[in-house]
Design a protein around this motif. Structure first.
Motif, PDB file in Angstrom:
ATOM      1  N   ILE A   9       6.228   6.352  -3.894  1.00  0.00           N
ATOM      2  CA  ILE A   9       6.586   7.781  -3.880  1.00  0.00           C
ATOM      3  C   ILE A   9       7.734   7.663  -4.906  1.00  0.00           C
ATOM      4  O   ILE A   9       7.858   8.503  -5.666  1.00  0.00           O
ATOM      5  CB  ILE A   9       6.989   8.198  -2.669  1.00  0.00           C
ATOM      6  N   ASP A  48       5.827  16.675   1.183  1.00  0.00           N
ATOM      7  CA  ASP A  48       5.145  16.018   2.088  1.00  0.00           C
ATOM      8  C   ASP A  48       4.778  16.846   3.338  1.00  0.00           C
ATOM      9  O   ASP A  48       4.522  16.277   4.448  1.00  0.00           O
ATOM     10  CB  ASP A  48       5.896  14.612   2.597  1.00  0.00           C
ATOM     11  N   THR A  68       2.401  13.577  -1.098  1.00  0.00           N
ATOM     12  CA  THR A  68       2.731  12.083  -0.792  1.00  0.00           C
ATOM     13  C   THR A  68       1.853  11.641   0.368  1.00  0.00           C
ATOM     14  O   THR A  68       1.956  10.424   0.698  1.00  0.00           O
ATOM     15  CB  THR A  68       4.075  11.954  -0.429  1.00  0.00           C
ATOM     16  N   ALA A 104      -0.867   9.089  -5.829  1.00  0.00           N
ATOM     17  CA  ALA A 104       0.624   8.312  -6.105  1.00  0.00           C
ATOM     18  C   ALA A 104       0.064   7.474  -7.298  1.00  0.00           C
ATOM     19  O   ALA A 104      -0.889   6.954  -7.138  1.00  0.00           O
ATOM     20  CB  ALA A 104       1.107   7.694  -4.970  1.00  0.00           C
TER      21      ALA A 104
END
Length: 185
Positions: A9, A48, A68, A104
């Motif tokens: 991340i 997130d 994420t 990601a």
């Protein structure tokens, strides 16, 4: 495993921010109308949770929204606003772009994870928008021109609210739509 995800991340955030920034212009003694217009493109939103995602896709959000983890949102979503990605085309004009990043990546831009965004409906009003490298579960309503799927899956239907939205829609050979694709005005 959790540490590896966090590292991914942070690497994604650093890569996105490094690629999206541009040097500040030299101060102008007399502001012009373009100097007075804020540039709302030079940042990415790494999210997130549902509330952060909803804020990022709004008209005062960011040009790129990267999730994420898998997100489940139980209400209709709207991608709104016109954003510049901080780059110029061959003629020196700002490039308009909006991206929902469902993945990601590492420092070399290799995809390290793919995520799923689930919502009953996602309406695309931003021009030059795309969904990339993950899955959207729900129905997609496309109202803007040049919408793209890049290595992405829509697990649902794609409805175009205008002929131009349908005629300018593209998806690469890695993308798929499990439902129908039709005009629904």
């Amino acid at each position: 495993m959790k540490a590896k995800n966090l590292i991914s991340i942070f690497i994604l955030a650093a890569a996105l921010l490094a690629g999206c920034t541009k040097p500040a212009p030299a101060p102008s003694p007399t502001p012009t109308p373009s100097d007075a217009t804020p540039d709302k493109v030079t940042t990415a939103s790494i999210v997130d949770n549902a509330a952060a995602f909803e804020k990022a896709i709004g008209s005062s959000g960011t040009w790129i929204i990267a999730i994420t983890k898998d997100l489940n949102i139980d209400k209709e979503l709207v991608l709104d606003g016109e954003f510049k990605n901080g780059k110029k085309d061959d003629e020196g004009k700002d490039i308009i772009q909006r991206k929902i990043a469902l993945y990601a990546q590492d420092a070399n831009r290799n995809i390290t994870a793919r995520y799923t965004l689930t919502a009953p409906r996602l309406t695309i009003n931003s021009p030059e928008a795309s969904i990339q490298h993950g899955t959207f579960k729900g129905d997609l309503y496309v109202s803007s021109k040049n919408f793209k799927l890049v290595d992405a899956t829509v697990d649902g239907n794609v409805y175009f609210t205008a002929d131009e939205a349908k005629s300018t829609f593209t998806m690469d050979d890695k993308s798929k739509v499990t439902g129908k694709q039709e005009i629904k005005k």
